[in-house]
Design a protein around this motif. Sequence first.
Motif, PDB file in Angstrom:
ATOM      1  N   GLU A 321       5.927   7.378   6.034  1.00  0.00           N
ATOM      2  CA  GLU A 321       5.144   8.400   5.344  1.00  0.00           C
ATOM      3  C   GLU A 321       3.902   8.753   6.158  1.00  0.00           C
ATOM      4  O   GLU A 321       3.565   8.079   7.130  1.00  0.00           O
ATOM      5  CB  GLU A 321       4.755   7.912   3.945  1.00  0.00           C
ATOM      6  N   ASP A 322       3.210   9.802   5.756  1.00  0.00           N
ATOM      7  CA  ASP A 322       2.103  10.284   6.572  1.00  0.00           C
ATOM      8  C   ASP A 322       0.864   9.384   6.478  1.00  0.00           C
ATOM      9  O   ASP A 322       0.798   8.463   5.656  1.00  0.00           O
ATOM     10  CB  ASP A 322       1.754  11.739   6.231  1.00  0.00           C
ATOM     11  N   GLU A 323      -0.083   9.671   7.344  1.00  0.00           N
ATOM     12  CA  GLU A 323      -1.273   8.828   7.451  1.00  0.00           C
ATOM     13  C   GLU A 323      -2.039   8.742   6.142  1.00  0.00           C
ATOM     14  O   GLU A 323      -2.514   7.662   5.760  1.00  0.00           O
ATOM     15  CB  GLU A 323      -2.193   9.380   8.549  1.00  0.00           C
ATOM     16  N   ASP A 324      -2.185   9.852   5.431  1.00  0.00           N
ATOM     17  CA  ASP A 324      -2.945   9.844   4.179  1.00  0.00           C
ATOM     18  C   ASP A 324      -2.308   8.909   3.161  1.00  0.00           C
ATOM     19  O   ASP A 324      -3.005   8.145   2.475  1.00  0.00           O
ATOM     20  CB  ASP A 324      -3.032  11.257   3.605  1.00  0.00           C
ATOM     21  N   PHE A 325      -1.003   8.959   3.060  1.00  0.00           N
ATOM     22  CA  PHE A 325      -0.279   8.111   2.118  1.00  0.00           C
ATOM     23  C   PHE A 325      -0.498   6.636   2.455  1.00  0.00           C
ATOM     24  O   PHE A 325      -0.849   5.817   1.604  1.00  0.00           O
ATOM     25  CB  PHE A 325       1.217   8.457   2.171  1.00  0.00           C
ATOM     26  N   ILE A 326      -0.295   6.291   3.715  1.00  0.00           N
ATOM     27  CA  ILE A 326      -0.403   4.894   4.138  1.00  0.00           C
ATOM     28  C   ILE A 326      -1.839   4.400   4.026  1.00  0.00           C
ATOM     29  O   ILE A 326      -2.087   3.266   3.591  1.00  0.00           O
ATOM     30  CB  ILE A 326       0.132   4.740   5.575  1.00  0.00           C
ATOM     31  N   SER A 327      -2.792   5.232   4.391  1.00  0.00           N
ATOM     32  CA  SER A 327      -4.196   4.837   4.286  1.00  0.00           C
ATOM     33  C   SER A 327      -4.596   4.634   2.829  1.00  0.00           C
ATOM     34  O   SER A 327      -5.384   3.730   2.514  1.00  0.00           O
ATOM     35  CB  SER A 327      -5.099   5.888   4.933  1.00  0.00           C
ATOM     36  N   PHE A 328      -4.071   5.463   1.950  1.00  0.00           N
ATOM     37  CA  PHE A 328      -4.400   5.354   0.529  1.00  0.00           C
ATOM     38  C   PHE A 328      -3.934   4.017  -0.043  1.00  0.00           C
ATOM     39  O   PHE A 328      -4.699   3.308  -0.698  1.00  0.00           O
ATOM     40  CB  PHE A 328      -3.760   6.502  -0.257  1.00  0.00           C
ATOM     41  N   TYR A 329      -2.698   3.664   0.225  1.00  0.00           N
ATOM     42  CA  TYR A 329      -2.142   2.455  -0.372  1.00  0.00           C
ATOM     43  C   TYR A 329      -2.445   1.176   0.413  1.00  0.00           C
ATOM     44  O   TYR A 329      -2.672   0.121  -0.180  1.00  0.00           O
ATOM     45  CB  TYR A 329      -0.620   2.581  -0.499  1.00  0.00           C
ATOM     46  N   LEU A 330      -2.427   1.258   1.728  1.00  0.00           N
ATOM     47  CA  LEU A 330      -2.474   0.037   2.537  1.00  0.00           C
ATOM     48  C   LEU A 330      -3.788  -0.176   3.268  1.00  0.00           C
ATOM     49  O   LEU A 330      -4.219  -1.312   3.469  1.00  0.00           O
ATOM     50  CB  LEU A 330      -1.323   0.042   3.558  1.00  0.00           C
ATOM     51  N   ASN A 331      -4.403   0.897   3.756  1.00  0.00           N
ATOM     52  CA  ASN A 331      -5.652   0.804   4.514  1.00  0.00           C
ATOM     53  C   ASN A 331      -5.556  -0.294   5.567  1.00  0.00           C
ATOM     54  O   ASN A 331      -4.631  -0.328   6.361  1.00  0.00           O
ATOM     55  CB  ASN A 331      -6.828   0.579   3.557  1.00  0.00           C
ATOM     56  N   ASP A 332      -6.499  -1.240   5.583  1.00  0.00           N
ATOM     57  CA  ASP A 332      -6.520  -2.252   6.636  1.00  0.00           C
ATOM     58  C   ASP A 332      -5.368  -3.246   6.542  1.00  0.00           C
ATOM     59  O   ASP A 332      -5.112  -3.988   7.490  1.00  0.00           O
ATOM     60  CB  ASP A 332      -7.837  -3.023   6.614  1.00  0.00           C
ATOM     61  N   ILE A 333      -4.699  -3.295   5.413  1.00  0.00           N
ATOM     62  CA  ILE A 333      -3.541  -4.184   5.280  1.00  0.00           C
ATOM     63  C   ILE A 333      -2.502  -3.828   6.340  1.00  0.00           C
ATOM     64  O   ILE A 333      -1.819  -4.699   6.878  1.00  0.00           O
ATOM     65  CB  ILE A 333      -2.925  -4.058   3.869  1.00  0.00           C
ATOM     66  N   LEU A 334      -2.384  -2.548   6.656  1.00  0.00           N
ATOM     67  CA  LEU A 334      -1.387  -2.108   7.633  1.00  0.00           C
ATOM     68  C   LEU A 334      -1.558  -2.815   8.959  1.00  0.00           C
ATOM     69  O   LEU A 334      -0.604  -3.384   9.497  1.00  0.00           O
ATOM     70  CB  LEU A 334      -1.474  -0.584   7.827  1.00  0.00           C
ATOM     71  N   THR A 335      -2.775  -2.777   9.502  1.00  0.00           N
ATOM     72  CA  THR A 335      -2.981  -3.304  10.853  1.00  0.00           C
ATOM     73  C   THR A 335      -3.317  -4.789  10.880  1.00  0.00           C
ATOM     74  O   THR A 335      -3.467  -5.359  11.956  1.00  0.00           O
ATOM     75  CB  THR A 335      -4.093  -2.513  11.571  1.00  0.00           C
ATOM     76  N   GLU A 336      -3.412  -5.421   9.721  1.00  0.00           N
ATOM     77  CA  GLU A 336      -3.694  -6.846   9.687  1.00  0.00           C
ATOM     78  C   GLU A 336      -2.490  -7.688   9.273  1.00  0.00           C
ATOM     79  O   GLU A 336      -2.280  -8.771   9.802  1.00  0.00           O
ATOM     80  CB  GLU A 336      -4.853  -7.128   8.717  1.00  0.00           C
ATOM     81  N   TYR A 337      -1.702  -7.187   8.326  1.00  0.00           N
ATOM     82  CA  TYR A 337      -0.699  -8.051   7.703  1.00  0.00           C
ATOM     83  C   TYR A 337       0.734  -7.516   7.713  1.00  0.00           C
ATOM     84  O   TYR A 337       1.669  -8.286   7.506  1.00  0.00           O
ATOM     85  CB  TYR A 337      -1.090  -8.335   6.250  1.00  0.00           C
ATOM     86  N   VAL A 338       0.920  -6.236   7.934  1.00  0.00           N
ATOM     87  CA  VAL A 338       2.265  -5.679   7.831  1.00  0.00           C
ATOM     88  C   VAL A 338       3.206  -6.287   8.869  1.00  0.00           C
ATOM     89  O   VAL A 338       4.395  -6.469   8.612  1.00  0.00           O
ATOM     90  CB  VAL A 338       2.223  -4.136   7.929  1.00  0.00           C
ATOM     91  N   TRP A 339       2.679  -6.630  10.043  1.00  0.00           N
ATOM     92  CA  TRP A 339       3.545  -7.236  11.059  1.00  0.00           C
ATOM     93  C   TRP A 339       4.186  -8.528  10.525  1.00  0.00           C
ATOM     94  O   TRP A 339       5.348  -8.818  10.828  1.00  0.00           O
ATOM     95  CB  TRP A 339       2.758  -7.525  12.341  1.00  0.00           C
ATOM     96  N   GLU A 340       3.418  -9.302   9.722  1.00  0.00           N
ATOM     97  CA  GLU A 340       3.958 -10.544   9.164  1.00  0.00           C
ATOM     98  C   GLU A 340       5.127 -10.260   8.236  1.00  0.00           C
ATOM     99  O   GLU A 340       6.144 -10.966   8.258  1.00  0.00           O
ATOM    100  CB  GLU A 340       2.876 -11.269   8.355  1.00  0.00           C
ATOM    101  N   ILE A 341       4.948  -9.240   7.412  1.00  0.00           N
ATOM    102  CA  ILE A 341       5.993  -8.898   6.448  1.00  0.00           C
ATOM    103  C   ILE A 341       7.251  -8.447   7.183  1.00  0.00           C
ATOM    104  O   ILE A 341       8.367  -8.887   6.872  1.00  0.00           O
ATOM    105  CB  ILE A 341       5.469  -7.799   5.497  1.00  0.00           C
TER     106      ILE A 341
END
Length: 544
Positions: A321-341
């Motif tokens: 999904e686009d940047e706005d969507f991901i930033s809204f829901y995940l914000n810093d979680i994306l670049t800190e924890y998503v790799w683990e998942i």
Amino acid sequence: MNIEEQIEEQKEQILSGFEITGSEDLMKTLQPIPTVLEDQLEDLFYLAEKGKKSSLRKFLRLVEKYPKVPVLKNYLSALYNNMGNTQKAEEVNHWIVAEHPDYLFGKLNLATEYWKKGEIDKIPEVLGEALDIKALYPKRDIFHVDEVIGFFGITVLYFAEKEDFDQAELRLEIMEELNPESNKVETIREFLMSIHLRKAAERFEKEEENRISVKEPKTISGNKTEMPNFINSEIKWLYENGLDIDLEKFEKIIALPRKTLINDLKIVLKDSKERYNYFENLAVDTEWDESLFAFLIHAFFIIGEIKASELLDDVLNILSEDEDFISFYLNDILTEYVWEILYKISENDLNKLKEFMFKPGVYTYSKSEVSKTVEQMALHQPERKQDFLNWFTDVLNFYNNAKIEDNVIDTEAIGFIVGSCIDIKYTELLPIIEELYKKQYVSHGICGSFEAVKQDISKPERFDQKKKLSTIYENYSDFALWEKEHLQDDNLEPKKSFFDNTDDEYNENYEIKPVRTEPKIGRNDPCPCGSGKKYKKCCMNKNG
């Protein structure tokens, strides 16, 4: 020889061939001062520092009376500077060097003048092409510590302006070791940080001009407003709690029958898109009450904890999904924890991760986290090197063969992929990486120039790039600790929402002046060390 040993060897080379002393007898021998003046020097120094015009007549009389004492002219230059009369100070600097060529502080004044005026290339004309204190005075075998610190101070600034920050930092370390309490050392440290920031800003601006980005399709939200029906009622807890959720609730959810839990989590992921507009409006209406829309984060962590590989496609669809969507829901979680998942649910399905990297129009940091996932797999499982080497080879070749109009070329995303190759030391990929650089498909702001990549990919890491795979409970404990430390450090009231973007805007401070406070750097901001790389690919590991 490791990096620390190499640095120590370089320091020894820089300091070889001479001794350093703190004895004032040396200075008296080098530049004899009449006895009648010795007792006045301290008072004269403070008069020069105060910069009062009324002191000028006294200094001029003394300089005229003792023309062979260069320290008096040095104080006169300082007085003019502190009076704000830069032109006269510069005239005195040139006068000192002309009449007292062996007086080092005169040369340092002139070199500093050139630095302030931005005439950096003139500094070696004053201090010698080698910028080596022994080479400048080959007949001397001993130097006063103040001379050495002063000399290294201006060379720190010279190397920094030339963007040779390794040499600048090396000399600053020597200064700190020689006299850690020196005001001169502190001043140079502050000036160096200022140059770091200015150079980083310049690089960032240039990088933005040359950046190639993809066009992201806008996320299309549904019009639903009602919560979907779940098989397990416990799933509703995800919609009722923020990141301070009671971890016992996770225990109960994770203990649910796997088949129904997977089905419910699939619905949660789908719901994030179908009610995206609803939750955006709700966020504004409730002043960003995180407990109302942290459900996607909770779902992601549960998916990772139960290693729900069945939901890999669904997770990757969310990341598409686009940047706005991901930033809204995940914000810093994306670049800190998503790799683990992703690591926990895609370990045996590298092809799907590869296909995701080929997908057009995907947000930069979604792709960078997939690259980081495979990087971490390679670091955790070195016995599978060929699998991961093949993966990176295929991905880099794909971009090397792509065209701008394919909407897949994202210079920052490709830069992060190259950064992953550096971290896992895949030197075999250098020929492909070089081709990407020739096509200007790689952001220099991530991992520097190709020459820098060649150096970095071959040398041993000073910091372990392998990250810990944490449990869901450890991650949520980290959130609580992070929040507590953040409030203590900044003396803040509790935030209304975790989702507020807390990274400060980058301050493009082009003026050279001491930096009095430590800047806060976002992980995707230019690194303040001046390397031109993103903070997360440069000094973040050193500082964290």
